[in-house]
Design an enzyme around this catalytic site. Sequence first.
Site, short mmCIF file in Angstrom:
data_model
loop_
_atom_site.label_atom_id
_atom_site.label_comp_id
_atom_site.label_asym_id
_atom_site.label_seq_id
_atom_site.Cartn_x
_atom_site.Cartn_y
_atom_site.Cartn_z
N LYS A 1 3.63 -15.66 2.28
CA LYS A 1 3.69 -15.97 1.37
C LYS A 1 5.18 -16.90 0.63
O LYS A 1 5.58 -16.49 -0.48
CB LYS A 1 2.71 -16.20 -0.21
N ASP B 1 -5.59 -7.07 5.45
CA ASP B 1 -6.45 -6.40 5.60
C ASP B 1 -7.38 -7.31 5.17
O ASP B 1 -8.70 -7.78 5.23
CB ASP B 1 -6.61 -5.41 4.27
N TYR C 1 0.92 -1.31 -0.23
CA TYR C 1 0.14 -0.29 0.04
C TYR C 1 0.96 1.22 0.31
O TYR C 1 0.12 2.42 -0.24
CB TYR C 1 -0.90 0.06 0.96
N ASP D 1 -11.05 -9.61 6.60
CA ASP D 1 -12.59 -8.97 6.95
C ASP D 1 -13.28 -10.75 6.25
O ASP D 1 -14.13 -10.81 7.11
CB ASP D 1 -12.47 -8.20 5.84
N ASP E 1 -3.15 -18.80 1.66
CA ASP E 1 -4.01 -19.52 1.01
C ASP E 1 -4.50 -20.43 2.04
O ASP E 1 -5.58 -20.67 2.39
CB ASP E 1 -3.57 -19.91 -0.45
#
Length: 375
Positions: A196, A252, A145, A256, A228
């Site tokens: 990852k 992020d 970001y 959620d 994942d």
Amino acid sequence: MKKSFNIAVLPGDGIGPEVMVEAYKILNIINNEFNFKINTREFDIGGIAFDKFGTPLPKKTLDGCIKSDAILFGSVGGKKWTCLSRDKQPERGALLPLRRFFNLFINIRPIKLNNDLKQLSPLRSGIIKNGFDILCIRELIGGIYFGLPKGRNTFNKKNISAFDTEIYSTKEIERIAKIAFQLSLQRNKQVCSIDKANVLESSSLWREVVTTVSKNFPDVQLRHLYVDNAAMQLIKNPNQFDVILCSNLFGDILSDECAMLTGSIGMLPSASLNKNFFGLFEPAGGSAPDLKGKNLANPIAQILSLGLLFEYSLNLQHIARYIELSVIKTLQKGYRTLDISDGKNYINTNQMGTKIAKTLSEIIKNENHIISKNI
């Protein structure tokens, strides 16, 4: 003389002002019941600030935040402002700069499902028979970001390419990892670090640094999961997690997902903190412009965010517990907003805030009675 605290209140856009009204109900009770004073001042931020002042983060708002002990934030953004340049858009021009200005590199999202409320979760009862209590720690001002360079190559108008940079340094990873391990010591002493590393070089460094930091916390059990797999495991068995440590992007997304495990993103509070635990406290959900003005939004995330403000920035943990307990007891009584209801039997935003405030008042009075009885 009463001790006082100054809170900057930034209701923002969409449902932000509506759910903030319900947080004020909680503040009013606390001001009336305890021997300290919470002073609040409201400031414009986001789209409404742009409409008034031509900037989503006016100097007056920033100055008000600087002079405060903490920031209580609503939400920003909406379709009305998506056509603006990136630096003028509410999220990019207000929320991200606030995080960067105050060095709010720690994001804390508690994801709890009380055993008595497991019917709220979309997961089948066999998976969540004991409920769950997860603490998601997200690095907030690094990663893709904020990484540079970012932009677009427009030399070929028929085949434009865009790029962002995922970048982390050892120090950035160390400081957020230390927070995760420290907080785990107050819980079940388990940290699951998400990366990852099999694909991304930044994740490979993340895993190396987190592993090194873990050696300073021998009582804490560390494990690593690819993002994942983590997403799958949260659905399969959320109760296996205690503290989850994530980069900005992965946090992020996963936070959620965690929110929906509790029944609704309208239930999830959030705390963004710096090293001194000065913070910005906001619901994890967005401005939900489709719900604006309908009195249907769930105010619980905003109320619980206020609880986190008392816990982390004001160091008044007992007040935070009272607020959390008032939400739990209100839900146990069967009260539901639309997002966590069957679509037929629900109460509105204002009613839910009033019910929680009433329950909070009852809890405090009962606690005071017990204390006075034992003196």
